[in-house]
Design a protein around this motif. Structure first.
Motif, PDB file in Angstrom:
ATOM      1  N   HIS A 197       0.797  -0.874  -0.017  1.00  0.00           N
ATOM      2  CA  HIS A 197      -0.437  -0.231   0.147  1.00  0.00           C
ATOM      3  C   HIS A 197       0.636   1.550   0.006  1.00  0.00           C
ATOM      4  CE1 HIS A 197      -2.492   2.805   1.044  1.00  0.00           C
ATOM      5  NE2 HIS A 197      -1.928   3.197   2.288  1.00  0.00           N
ATOM      6  N   GLN A 198       1.725   1.364   1.195  1.00  0.00           N
ATOM      7  CA  GLN A 198       2.839   2.434   1.187  1.00  0.00           C
ATOM      8  C   GLN A 198       3.850   2.247  -0.234  1.00  0.00           C
ATOM      9  OE1 GLN A 198       3.120   4.786   2.551  1.00  0.00           O
ATOM     10  NE2 GLN A 198       1.371   4.701   4.544  1.00  0.00           N
ATOM     11  N   LEU A 199       3.840   1.561  -0.705  1.00  0.00           N
ATOM     12  CA  LEU A 199       5.060   1.737  -2.078  1.00  0.00           C
ATOM     13  C   LEU A 199       3.787   1.827  -3.368  1.00  0.00           C
ATOM     14  CD1 LEU A 199       7.263   0.671  -3.590  1.00  0.00           C
ATOM     15  CD2 LEU A 199       6.269  -1.137  -4.606  1.00  0.00           C
ATOM     16  N   GLN A 200       2.376   1.442  -3.193  1.00  0.00           N
ATOM     17  CA  GLN A 200       2.499   2.488  -4.283  1.00  0.00           C
ATOM     18  C   GLN A 200       1.757   4.191  -3.944  1.00  0.00           C
ATOM     19  OE1 GLN A 200      -2.153   0.648  -4.517  1.00  0.00           O
ATOM     20  NE2 GLN A 200      -2.229   1.792  -6.507  1.00  0.00           N
ATOM     21  N   THR A 201       1.373   3.965  -2.886  1.00  0.00           N
ATOM     22  CA  THR A 201       1.088   5.788  -3.036  1.00  0.00           C
ATOM     23  C   THR A 201       2.470   6.514  -2.724  1.00  0.00           C
ATOM     24  OG1 THR A 201      -0.172   5.329  -1.029  1.00  0.00           O
ATOM     25  CG2 THR A 201       0.471   7.249  -0.768  1.00  0.00           C
ATOM     26  N   ILE A 202       3.511   5.725  -3.003  1.00  0.00           N
ATOM     27  CA  ILE A 202       3.981   6.817  -2.701  1.00  0.00           C
ATOM     28  C   ILE A 202       5.022   6.830  -4.335  1.00  0.00           C
ATOM     29  CG2 ILE A 202       7.290   6.997  -3.041  1.00  0.00           C
ATOM     30  CD1 ILE A 202       5.920   7.201   0.418  1.00  0.00           C
ATOM     31  N   VAL A 203       4.879   5.653  -4.879  1.00  0.00           N
ATOM     32  CA  VAL A 203       5.166   5.734  -6.191  1.00  0.00           C
ATOM     33  C   VAL A 203       4.141   6.878  -7.368  1.00  0.00           C
ATOM     34  CG1 VAL A 203       5.542   4.149  -8.821  1.00  0.00           C
ATOM     35  CG2 VAL A 203       6.169   3.230  -6.234  1.00  0.00           C
ATOM     36  N   GLU A 204       3.014   6.784  -6.736  1.00  0.00           N
ATOM     37  CA  GLU A 204       2.319   6.835  -7.472  1.00  0.00           C
ATOM     38  C   GLU A 204       2.460   8.904  -7.100  1.00  0.00           C
ATOM     39  OE1 GLU A 204      -1.504   5.651  -6.891  1.00  0.00           O
ATOM     40  OE2 GLU A 204      -0.768   3.807  -8.503  1.00  0.00           O
ATOM     41  N   TRP A 205       2.682   9.016  -6.188  1.00  0.00           N
ATOM     42  CA  TRP A 205       3.527  10.577  -5.781  1.00  0.00           C
ATOM     43  C   TRP A 205       4.461  10.973  -6.514  1.00  0.00           C
ATOM     44  CZ3 TRP A 205       7.066  12.782  -2.852  1.00  0.00           C
ATOM     45  CH2 TRP A 205       7.074  14.329  -2.552  1.00  0.00           C
ATOM     46  N   LEU A 206       4.963  10.213  -6.481  1.00  0.00           N
ATOM     47  CA  LEU A 206       6.388  10.338  -7.339  1.00  0.00           C
ATOM     48  C   LEU A 206       6.222  11.060  -9.416  1.00  0.00           C
ATOM     49  CD1 LEU A 206       9.447   7.932  -5.489  1.00  0.00           C
ATOM     50  CD2 LEU A 206       9.504  10.502  -5.832  1.00  0.00           C
ATOM     51  N   ILE A 207       5.220   9.917  -8.886  1.00  0.00           N
ATOM     52  CA  ILE A 207       4.564  10.161 -10.759  1.00  0.00           C
ATOM     53  C   ILE A 207       3.647  11.899 -10.833  1.00  0.00           C
ATOM     54  CG2 ILE A 207       3.421   9.240 -12.715  1.00  0.00           C
ATOM     55  CD1 ILE A 207       3.784   6.860 -11.540  1.00  0.00           C
ATOM     56  N   GLU A 208       3.552  11.417 -10.173  1.00  0.00           N
ATOM     57  CA  GLU A 208       2.508  13.459 -10.244  1.00  0.00           C
ATOM     58  C   GLU A 208       3.640  13.759  -9.729  1.00  0.00           C
ATOM     59  OE1 GLU A 208      -0.198  12.842  -6.436  1.00  0.00           O
ATOM     60  OE2 GLU A 208      -1.765  10.791  -7.445  1.00  0.00           O
ATOM     61  N   ARG A 209       4.465  14.170  -9.353  1.00  0.00           N
ATOM     62  CA  ARG A 209       5.570  15.140  -8.843  1.00  0.00           C
ATOM     63  C   ARG A 209       6.291  15.235 -10.248  1.00  0.00           C
ATOM     64  NH1 ARG A 209       2.218  15.919  -6.733  1.00  0.00           N
ATOM     65  NH2 ARG A 209       2.009  16.859  -4.142  1.00  0.00           N
ATOM     66  N   LYS A 210       6.055  14.330 -11.407  1.00  0.00           N
ATOM     67  CA  LYS A 210       6.942  14.497 -12.469  1.00  0.00           C
ATOM     68  C   LYS A 210       8.715  13.929 -12.133  1.00  0.00           C
ATOM     69  CE  LYS A 210       3.725  17.656 -15.004  1.00  0.00           C
ATOM     70  NZ  LYS A 210       3.042  16.796 -14.715  1.00  0.00           N
ATOM     71  N   VAL A 211       8.377  13.004 -11.214  1.00  0.00           N
ATOM     72  CA  VAL A 211       9.594  12.933 -10.679  1.00  0.00           C
ATOM     73  C   VAL A 211      10.171  11.823 -11.962  1.00  0.00           C
ATOM     74  CG1 VAL A 211      11.274  11.414 -10.059  1.00  0.00           C
ATOM     75  CG2 VAL A 211       9.777  13.118  -8.220  1.00  0.00           C
ATOM     76  N   VAL A 233      13.273   1.214   7.715  1.00  0.00           N
ATOM     77  CA  VAL A 233      12.481   0.666   6.770  1.00  0.00           C
ATOM     78  C   VAL A 233      12.320   1.897   5.391  1.00  0.00           C
ATOM     79  CG1 VAL A 233       9.659   1.842   6.913  1.00  0.00           C
ATOM     80  CG2 VAL A 233      11.142   0.011   8.729  1.00  0.00           C
ATOM     81  N   THR A 234      12.787   2.727   5.951  1.00  0.00           N
ATOM     82  CA  THR A 234      12.519   4.296   5.623  1.00  0.00           C
ATOM     83  C   THR A 234      13.331   4.491   3.924  1.00  0.00           C
ATOM     84  OG1 THR A 234      11.598   6.062   6.944  1.00  0.00           O
ATOM     85  CG2 THR A 234      12.344   7.027   4.364  1.00  0.00           C
ATOM     86  N   GLY A 235      14.665   3.936   4.040  1.00  0.00           N
ATOM     87  CA  GLY A 235      15.787   3.732   3.290  1.00  0.00           C
ATOM     88  C   GLY A 235      14.718   2.553   2.672  1.00  0.00           C
ATOM     89  N   ASP A 236      14.648   1.379   3.038  1.00  0.00           N
ATOM     90  CA  ASP A 236      13.954   0.037   1.804  1.00  0.00           C
ATOM     91  C   ASP A 236      12.809   0.792   1.362  1.00  0.00           C
ATOM     92  OD1 ASP A 236      16.273  -1.212   3.699  1.00  0.00           O
ATOM     93  OD2 ASP A 236      14.773  -2.673   4.596  1.00  0.00           O
ATOM     94  N   LEU A 237      11.818   1.076   1.784  1.00  0.00           N
ATOM     95  CA  LEU A 237      10.664   1.355   0.934  1.00  0.00           C
ATOM     96  C   LEU A 237      11.244   2.946   0.045  1.00  0.00           C
ATOM     97  CD1 LEU A 237       7.454   1.201   0.779  1.00  0.00           C
ATOM     98  CD2 LEU A 237       7.813   3.487   2.216  1.00  0.00           C
ATOM     99  N   VAL A 238      11.510   3.509  -0.018  1.00  0.00           N
ATOM    100  CA  VAL A 238      12.059   4.810  -1.006  1.00  0.00           C
ATOM    101  C   VAL A 238      13.086   4.278  -1.866  1.00  0.00           C
ATOM    102  CG1 VAL A 238      13.258   6.849  -1.427  1.00  0.00           C
ATOM    103  CG2 VAL A 238      11.177   6.315   0.448  1.00  0.00           C
ATOM    104  N   GLY A 239      14.207   3.178  -1.269  1.00  0.00           N
ATOM    105  CA  GLY A 239      15.096   2.734  -2.062  1.00  0.00           C
ATOM    106  C   GLY A 239      14.275   1.600  -3.550  1.00  0.00           C
ATOM    107  N   PHE A 240      13.289   1.185  -3.196  1.00  0.00           N
ATOM    108  CA  PHE A 240      12.327   0.518  -4.161  1.00  0.00           C
ATOM    109  C   PHE A 240      11.718   1.152  -5.119  1.00  0.00           C
ATOM    110  CE2 PHE A 240       8.913  -3.561  -3.688  1.00  0.00           C
ATOM    111  CZ  PHE A 240      10.151  -4.325  -5.261  1.00  0.00           C
ATOM    112  N   ALA A 241      10.488   2.177  -4.144  1.00  0.00           N
ATOM    113  CA  ALA A 241      10.584   3.213  -4.672  1.00  0.00           C
ATOM    114  C   ALA A 241      11.176   3.787  -6.498  1.00  0.00           C
ATOM    115  CB  ALA A 241       9.430   3.814  -4.232  1.00  0.00           C
TER     116      ALA A 241
END
Ligand code: GLY
Length: 377
Positions: free
Chosen positions: A87-101, A114-122
């Motif tokens: 759930h958090q992965l999807q939220t983060i990835v979609e937010w990054l796409i919306e931010r036009k990363v 936890v943050t490093g693992d999740l954000v690294g995977f995103a």
């Protein structure tokens, strides 16, 4: 400009994926200058912080980025293991796409493991891989999870079962951040630090024995030395086996036992990861001694060092009910590193000399577990 006089540097040598780890006190206030050369034409960074890091360090971070004229976008995520979810992965990835990363952008993970693992995977899966920087805020993340490119989330079936190897472009370890950690989290990080001494550096183990009483987040000098040596050892091992085909598995000393103990305690506050690793290292050294690989003194010194760091060294010291040894062995069989049904253990021939094997007699494992479960231990 940042002078690098008080910054220690460790290099993770992985050909075109090589990167530096900067270690020192107060680096958060210099982040802008430290990352600017990496950003190139795109002086913009998208930061994801966990709540704890945001509460304590967001202002310093924002000021530093603004002073270096770096455009910034941030998002705060909850701290805690449950954040490593689909759930958090999807939220983060979609937010990054919306931010036009896009590919030229850089994502920064600022927080604990936890943050490093999740954000690294995103970052690994967004547009098949964007650049990311790690700013680990806990001792455990500074000495272990931020280095080496393991990223991922948990499955409801087990921890870290979904992930990718994706190396960061830079790791910044500000040892002053350790001052804002709860004391128990700091001690838990020491579990991984001692592990490095046991696996490959007896001199470092002896240094830890000598300095045990002085190892506090207030001693930035000792923290820098300790984090630097830990990162150096990990960097060398990762450089020789990035994808854990063989030698990198040595970093799992104590972890076969630790993962089973964490499962038994429901991955809860009853037992933090580094606390489980400390007990796991004691069990691994005891097993190594019982199997005739190392001296009794190596096990005794390992236990004594953890005790002098105020850490638990046996299963019976964990609060609450514990299952019998047989049940712990069943969990060991479910470890993700089981190969063809055989659990793999990291054992030691002595302090600083660990090796990986699946040739372990489970009757001896059971005896070692029973000893550790007993208060007479
Ligand atoms: N924490 C073990 C590894 O990075 O391989």
């Amino acid at each position: 400009m940042v002078t690098e006089a008080n910054i220690q540097t460790v290099e993770v040598k992985l050909a075109e994926r090589s990167y530096k780890i900067f270690i020192g006190g107060g680096l958060t206030s210099k982040i802008g200058d430290l990352i600017s050369p990496l950003l190139g034409v795109r002086q913009r960074v998208v930061t994801i912080l966990d709540q704890g890091a945001a509460n304590s360090h967001r202002e310093t971070l924002c000021q530093s980025l603004a002073a270096a004229n770096i455009e910034q976008v941030e998002r705060v995520i909850p701290a805690g293991e449950t954040t490593k979810s689909w759930h958090q992965l999807q939220t983060i990835v979609e937010w990054l796409i919306e931010r036009k990363v896009e590919r030229l952008d850089t994502v920064m993970a600022f927080g604990g493991g936890v943050t490093g693992d999740l954000v690294g995977f995103a970052s690994a899966i967004l547009r098949r891989g964007v650049n990311y920087i790690q700013v680990p805020s806990t001792l455990l993340a500074q000495v272990d999870s931020s280095v080496g490119g393991k990223t991922g989330i948990n499955s409801p079936i087990g921890k870290n079962l979904i992930g990718a190897f994706h190396q960061p472009k830079l790791v910044i370890c500000d040892v002053h951040l350790l001052k804002t950690l709860p004391h128990r989290d700091f001690l838990s990080g020491l579990g991984e630090v001692v592990k490095y001494g046991i696996i490959s550096d007896k001199e470092f183990f002896v240094w830890l024995e000598k300095n045990a009483a002085r190892l506090s987040p207030e001693r930035a000098d000792l923290m820098s030395q300790m984090v630097q040596r830990s990162c150096q050892i990990k960097a060398e091992i990762v450089a020789s086996d990035e994808k854990e085909r063989s030698g990198r598995a040595i970093l799992n000393l104590g972890h076969t036992f630790a993962h089973a103990l964490e499962a038994v305690t429901g991955y809860s506050d009853r037992l933090l990861h580094g606390e489980a690793v400390a007990i796991g290292c004691c069990l691994a050294l005891k097993l190594s001694h019982e199997m005739g690989f190392c001296q009794r003194d190596d096990w005794a010194r390992t236990r004594a060092l953890f005790r002098s760091l105020q850490m638990k060294t046996a299963i019976h010291e964990i609060g609450g009910e514990m299952p019998r040894a047989g049940e712990i062995i069943d969990l060991i069989h479910q470890d993700k590193k089981v190969t063809l049904g055989q659990p793999r253990f990291v054992l030691a021939r002595g302090l600083g000399d660990a090796f990986v094997t699946d040739q372990v007699d489970l009757v001896q494992v059971q005896e070692v577990l029973e000893g550790s479960l007993s208060a007479a231990h």
